[in-house]
Design a protein around this motif. Structure first.
Motif, PDB file in Angstrom:
ATOM      1  N   PHE A 236      -5.420   7.635  -0.906  1.00  0.00           N
ATOM      2  CA  PHE A 236      -4.316   6.998  -2.013  1.00  0.00           C
ATOM      3  C   PHE A 236      -4.665   7.900  -3.463  1.00  0.00           C
ATOM      4  O   PHE A 236      -6.390   8.035  -3.610  1.00  0.00           O
TER       5      PHE A 236
ATOM      6  N   ALA B 121       0.958   5.507   0.267  1.00  0.00           N
ATOM      7  CA  ALA B 121       0.220   6.320   0.414  1.00  0.00           C
ATOM      8  C   ALA B 121       0.844   8.407   0.328  1.00  0.00           C
ATOM      9  O   ALA B 121       1.589   7.709   0.336  1.00  0.00           O
ATOM     10  N   ASP B 122      -0.352   8.251  -0.516  1.00  0.00           N
ATOM     11  CA  ASP B 122      -0.463   9.905  -1.435  1.00  0.00           C
ATOM     12  C   ASP B 122       0.029  10.823   0.265  1.00  0.00           C
ATOM     13  O   ASP B 122       0.117  11.688   0.331  1.00  0.00           O
TER      14      ASP B 122
ATOM     15  N   PHE C  55       0.745  -1.299  -0.118  1.00  0.00           N
ATOM     16  CA  PHE C  55      -0.185   0.084  -0.190  1.00  0.00           C
ATOM     17  C   PHE C  55       0.713   1.320   0.244  1.00  0.00           C
ATOM     18  O   PHE C  55       1.591   1.382   0.715  1.00  0.00           O
TER      19      PHE C  55
END
Length: 354
Positions: A87, A71-72, A69
């Motif tokens: 995301f 993440a932004d 995963f």
């Protein structure tokens, strides 16, 4: 004058004095209630942007089951080792750093009360002279929330550089996620998401900027996205005012929107002119929602309140354009300054300067 009459007059005076003090107390309390939420949203806990996410969290998310995963943006929930993470602008998710488990989240689809309102849609549409074969395309409705930033660029106060914020907006002991999403300098959205309700409860496109200087055209500025002479340059901004305005116990949001269009090239005044402005009242009345067919959603829903009434609320509370949200920049070396685009003298609008 008899002694008894003096006693009666004194008693009446003291009662009036107590009533006056109580009225002043109530007025002060009402003013406090009307401003608390405005202060809350400016002091929310800020999350991490993509480059600042702690390496331990990045590594755990990369190695997680069903991962990796990426993440932004991420923000921890009350020192719990559980993080909300974003995301791009497609979904909000939760990640438990202690267990390494990702909790499936919620998609971010555009908020219906905003994109279905014909008045709001009209403000964000291209101008009536816009020429395009895809006449059904709408920049507010047909585009999802976006999160695209040019690293190091400073526009619209840099609010989207930290997309996730977290805190109690209404002082109701329930915390919300506040997201700033945008696509470069073109458009910016403020989104309030309730983890308890698992839905967006309010959204406002606070900026849409589609203009570029184009010498030789009919107007001083045309649309950057469709560079044709008859596509007039457009700037749309919105400010939100949080609190309680209509005298009941339910929290309100007032939204003031302004649309500007480019002046013609032959105009002796440079810049833009105010084309249209609107005022709208939203309220989160859980009692009314409980009695409705849809049930309690926790959303701030549009109310049938006249624009003159809303303008009266703002005037009575001395709330000007510059006191709306957002107003101040978070850009490096410009923290606390007014966001220049929303308060630009080239808009030729006295409101934005006060």
């Amino acid at each position: 004058m008899k002694i008894l009459e003096l006693i009666v007059i004194k008693d009446i005076f003291m009662k009036l004095l107590r009533i006056g003090k109580f009225a002043l107390f109530c007025l002060a309390l009402l003013c406090a209630l009307r401003t608390y939420a405005q202060e809350n949203i400016t002091s929310l806990k800020k999350g991490f942007n993509r480059t600042d996410i702690p390496s331990t969290l990045k590594k755990a998310m990369w190695n997680a089951s069903n991962g990796p995963f990426i993440a932004d943006s991420a923000i921890e929930i009350d020192s719990s080792n559980v993080y909300f993470w974003l995301f791009r602008a497609g979904s909000i998710n939760k990640f438990n750093l202690s267990s390494g488990a990702n909790i499936p989240g919620w998609p971010l689809t555009r908020w219906l009360p905003e994109i279905t309102d014909p008045v709001i849609k009209d403000l964000y549409r291209p101008g009536p002279t816009w020429v395009d074969n895809s006449s059904d395309w709408d920049p507010l409705v047909n585009e999802n929330y976006l999160q695209e930033n040019e690293e190091g660029a400073q526009y619209m106060g840099c609010l989207t550089s930290i997309p996730l914020r977290y805190g109690d907006v209404e002082n109701d002991q329930q915390k919300e996620l506040v997201l700033f999403l945008g696509a470069f300098e073109y458009k910016q959205d403020l989104v309030i998401f309730s983890p308890d309700r698992q839905r967006i409860i309010f959204s406002m496109r606070y900026a849409l900027q589609d203009f570029i200087s184009f010498p030789g055209s009919k107007h001083q500025y045309i649309q950057r996205t469709r560079q044709r002479d008859n596509n007039i340059g457009v700037r749309v901004y919105a400010k939100a005012f949080f609190g309680q305005f209509d005298g009941d116990e339910f929290p309100d949001i007032v939204v003031w929107r302004k649309r500007y269009e480019s002046r013609e090239a032959s105009d002796s005044v440079s810049g833009f002119g105010l084309y249209k402005q609107t005022w709208q009242h939203f309220e989160r009345d859980l009692t009314a929602q409980a009695a409705s067919e849809t049930g309690i959603t926790g959303e701030y829903l549009p109310q049938d309140t006249s624009e003159s009434m809303i303008q009266g609320w703002l005037s009575a509370n001395e709330l000007t354009w510059q006191k709306g949200y957002p107003s101040t920049s978070e850009c490096q070396d410009h923290e606390g300054e007014l966001i220049p685009e929303m308060h630009d003298p080239l808009l030729n609008d006295p409101d934005v300067l006060k």
